[in-house]
Design a protein around this motif. Structure first.
Motif, PDB file in Angstrom:
ATOM      1  N   ALA A   1       4.963  -8.524   0.679  1.00 35.55           N
ATOM      2  CA  ALA A   1       5.863  -8.655  -0.467  1.00 35.55           C
ATOM      3  C   ALA A   1       5.182  -8.215  -1.762  1.00 35.55           C
ATOM      4  CB  ALA A   1       6.335 -10.104  -0.600  1.00 35.55           C
ATOM      5  N   SER A   2       3.902  -8.565  -1.911  1.00 36.98           N
ATOM      6  CA  SER A   2       3.182  -8.213  -3.141  1.00 36.98           C
ATOM      7  C   SER A   2       2.633  -6.797  -3.105  1.00 36.98           C
ATOM      8  CB  SER A   2       2.025  -9.191  -3.368  1.00 36.98           C
ATOM      9  OG  SER A   2       1.033  -9.023  -2.377  1.00 36.98           O
ATOM     10  N   GLY A   3       2.443  -6.260  -1.911  1.00 32.38           N
ATOM     11  CA  GLY A   3       1.856  -4.928  -1.782  1.00 32.38           C
ATOM     12  C   GLY A   3       0.363  -4.908  -2.030  1.00 32.38           C
ATOM     13  N   ALA A   4      -0.228  -6.090  -2.315  1.00 32.13           N
ATOM     14  CA  ALA A   4      -1.671  -6.189  -2.611  1.00 32.13           C
ATOM     15  C   ALA A   4      -2.081  -5.148  -3.642  1.00 32.13           C
ATOM     16  CB  ALA A   4      -2.489  -6.030  -1.338  1.00 32.13           C
TER      17      ALA A   4
ATOM     18  N   ARG B   1      -1.015 -17.836  -9.161  1.00 31.89           N
ATOM     19  CA  ARG B   1       0.289 -17.174  -9.144  1.00 31.89           C
ATOM     20  C   ARG B   1       0.071 -15.759  -8.593  1.00 31.89           C
ATOM     21  NH1 ARG B   1       2.741 -16.060 -14.798  1.00 31.89           N
ATOM     22  NH2 ARG B   1       2.663 -18.336 -14.928  1.00 31.89           N
ATOM     23  N   ARG B   2       0.707 -15.478  -7.463  1.00 27.71           N
ATOM     24  CA  ARG B   2       0.524 -14.193  -6.793  1.00 27.71           C
ATOM     25  C   ARG B   2       1.825 -13.413  -6.842  1.00 27.71           C
ATOM     26  NH1 ARG B   2      -2.676 -14.886  -1.421  1.00 27.71           N
ATOM     27  NH2 ARG B   2      -4.372 -15.068  -2.934  1.00 27.71           N
ATOM     28  N   GLU B   3       1.746 -12.145  -7.218  1.00 27.83           N
ATOM     29  CA  GLU B   3       2.943 -11.334  -7.397  1.00 27.83           C
ATOM     30  C   GLU B   3       3.791 -11.291  -6.131  1.00 27.83           C
ATOM     31  OE1 GLU B   3       4.209  -7.002  -9.299  1.00 27.83           O
ATOM     32  OE2 GLU B   3       2.097  -7.480  -8.969  1.00 27.83           O
ATOM     33  N   ASN B   4       5.099 -11.500  -6.304  1.00 30.13           N
ATOM     34  CA  ASN B   4       6.090 -11.473  -5.217  1.00 30.13           C
ATOM     35  C   ASN B   4       5.900 -12.605  -4.200  1.00 30.13           C
ATOM     36  OD1 ASN B   4       7.393  -9.172  -6.258  1.00 30.13           O
ATOM     37  ND2 ASN B   4       5.957  -7.814  -5.216  1.00 30.13           N
TER      38      ASN B   4
ATOM     39  N   LEU C   1      -7.479 -12.758  -4.115  1.00 24.11           N
ATOM     40  CA  LEU C   1      -7.169 -11.330  -4.069  1.00 24.11           C
ATOM     41  C   LEU C   1      -7.172 -10.710  -5.465  1.00 24.11           C
ATOM     42  CD1 LEU C   1      -4.130 -11.382  -1.604  1.00 24.11           C
ATOM     43  CD2 LEU C   1      -6.487 -10.747  -1.070  1.00 24.11           C
ATOM     44  N   PRO C   2      -7.465  -9.408  -5.568  1.00 22.94           N
ATOM     45  CA  PRO C   2      -7.331  -8.725  -6.859  1.00 22.94           C
ATOM     46  C   PRO C   2      -5.908  -8.875  -7.389  1.00 22.94           C
ATOM     47  CG  PRO C   2      -8.464  -7.322  -5.270  1.00 22.94           C
ATOM     48  CD  PRO C   2      -7.939  -8.501  -4.502  1.00 22.94           C
ATOM     49  N   GLY C   3      -5.786  -9.116  -8.697  1.00 25.39           N
ATOM     50  CA  GLY C   3      -4.469  -9.267  -9.310  1.00 25.39           C
ATOM     51  C   GLY C   3      -3.950 -10.689  -9.345  1.00 25.39           C
TER      52      GLY C   3
END
Length: 444
Positions: free
Chosen positions: A377-380, A171-174, A133-135
């Motif tokens: 949780a991350s909001g993508a 590592r993915r945010e949230n 995913l982006p980010g």
């Protein structure tokens, strides 16, 4: 002296070049300039002293070429996230990518805090299918830490023979636990334009701006008009979501495909005489049919040129979420047998004279996607250009994130659904159609 260079509008490790000639500025000599030059020579002597000390005293015999390359990389990467050195191999790789075919996983990446950060996965590639995913921040490759590697070294490790696998630790945010994905390498063939009919509406998906983009767009529009019939065709959806950019000339050509006249984009360097303006020529491939442009947090650079030009000229309604905000121009300067440097040399501006650097294009109609449970949780989201360490400062920077998720099933795509409903007259919105279609914007 004239040197050949290439304008490149894109994030790291993607794209190619349109060739342009840049004139060297004459050298101005003054007391102040002489003093500055003297200080510069002292600093260069310092570099030479350090280089010789490393060569003579380091615990192991160092590779001189690697030392020099690392020094050049350090100098360029300290300027901004998009300036870098391209070794001969990576320069050749970039030229191949520009033509639309290369080997790898199919992700556009940059470097952040010593980790590889995903700008966007490319449609229908191994990375895209595996769920990158982006980010996303890639921390390990086959269990080995990325920290300490340059971006080029990390990319080299991700490339390899087709049909071989590599494990990415992300590592993915949230998301509390690291995400591990095993991806099989493949030849990445970039068909930069995909198209289909959505009832009486033409859908055009542009994944990046390479040498085939304008021709692919024209072929798609012709094919759609033939299948639907020009009299029944209600308009076009131009989907630029998660499109990281590419060639400046292709962004101009795609914008020109929908415009009859007026400025498309201008680029401005640090000297006033370096300003260049690019204007539309007569002829609208859409024959005046309504256009809706889809953007999101993964739409960067050349994508933002197109969205900004069509929005400023009131030729299209822009729908989705705020774009990435990469408003800088990179010039590729070949160094003969020694590769090339990618150097940020200008900012680009929309027809109304607005720079979107670290701010992005704001859609006329904002639409958020419904996220699957695992992404809520991350909001993508991506923080865009403003979230990159060392980025060029922009006026009115936007620090908040922007959603960059596109559902794999079009039935779940809220942004596409609204665009089709507007073109089919099922729904109405004051921003569609835009008022003052094709009135030339006045540059500041």
């Amino acid at each position: 002296m004239i040197r050949k260079a290439s304008l490149l509008l894109v994030g790291a490790l993607i794209g190619g070049a349109t060739i342009t000639a840049l004139s060297q500025m004459p050298l101005r000599v003054s007391g102040v300039a002489n003093a500055a030059a003297s200080d510069t020579y002292r600093q260069l002597n310092l570099f030479g002293d350090v280089f010789e000390r490393v060569r003579s005293d380091y615990v192991e015999v160092p590779d001189d070429a690697a030392l020099i390359e690392s020094a050049i990389n350090g100098m360029l990467s300290s300027l901004d996230p998009h300036s870098s050195y391209l070794s001969p191999k990576h320069f050749r790789d970039m030229q191949v990518q520009t033509r639309g075919e290369f080997g790898g996983l199919g992700i556009e990446v940059t470097m952040e805090d010593g980790l590889v950060k995903v700008v966007t996965p490319i449609d229908d590639t191994p990375a895209y299918k595996a769920g990158v995913l982006p980010g996303d921040l890639i921390t390990h490759l086959d269990g080995e830490q990325i920290q300490g590697l340059t971006l080029s070294e990390a990319v080299d490790k991700m490339r390899g023979p087709i049909n071989t696998g590599i494990e990415l630790t992300i590592r993915r945010e949230n998301v509390a636990e690291p995400v591990k994905l095993t991806i099989t390498r493949d030849i990445i063939r970039i068909k930069s334009v995909r198209f289909r009919e959505e009832g009486d509406v033409g859908y055009l998906r542009v994944t990046q701006f390479n040498e085939q983009t304008y021709d692919g767009l024209k072929d798609g529009m012709d094919e759609i008009a033939k299948k639907i019939g020009s009299d029944k065709l209600k308009g076009f959806v131009l989907d630029l979501r998660n499109n990281p950019g590419g060639l400046l000339d292709q962004a101009i050509a795609v914008s020109d495909a929908f415009l009859q006249r007026g400025e498309i984009v201008s680029t401005r360097g640090r000297n006033a005489d370096e300003t260049q303006r690019y204007n539309a020529r007569s002829g609208d491939l859409a024959n005046g049919k309504p256009v809706i442009v889809l953007i999101n947090g993964g739409s960067a650079s050349a994508s933002e040129i197109v969205a900004g030009a069509l929005q400023d000229h009131r030729r299209a309604t822009v729908l989705g979420t705020r774009s990435f905000g990469k408003g800088s121009v990179q010039t590729i300067v070949p160094l003969g047998a020694n590769g090339a440097i990618r150097l940020t040399t200008a900012r680009y501006y929309t027809p109304s004279g607005v720079s979107i650097q670290a701010k992005g294009i704001t859609p006329d109609i904002e639409v958020l996607q419904e996220l699957p449970e695992e992404l809520r949780a991350s909001g993508a989201e991506t923080k865009g250009e403003a979230g990159l360490r060392g980025h060029l400062q922009g006026e009115g920077e936007e620090q908040s994130g922007s959603q960059a998720y596109v559902p794999p099933d079009p039935k779940d795509d809220a942004q596409l659904k609204l665009a089709l409903d507007l073109l089919n007259g099922v729904q109405a919105n004051s921003a569609f159609p835009p008022v003052g279609d094709q009135k030339a914007a006045v540059p500041n």
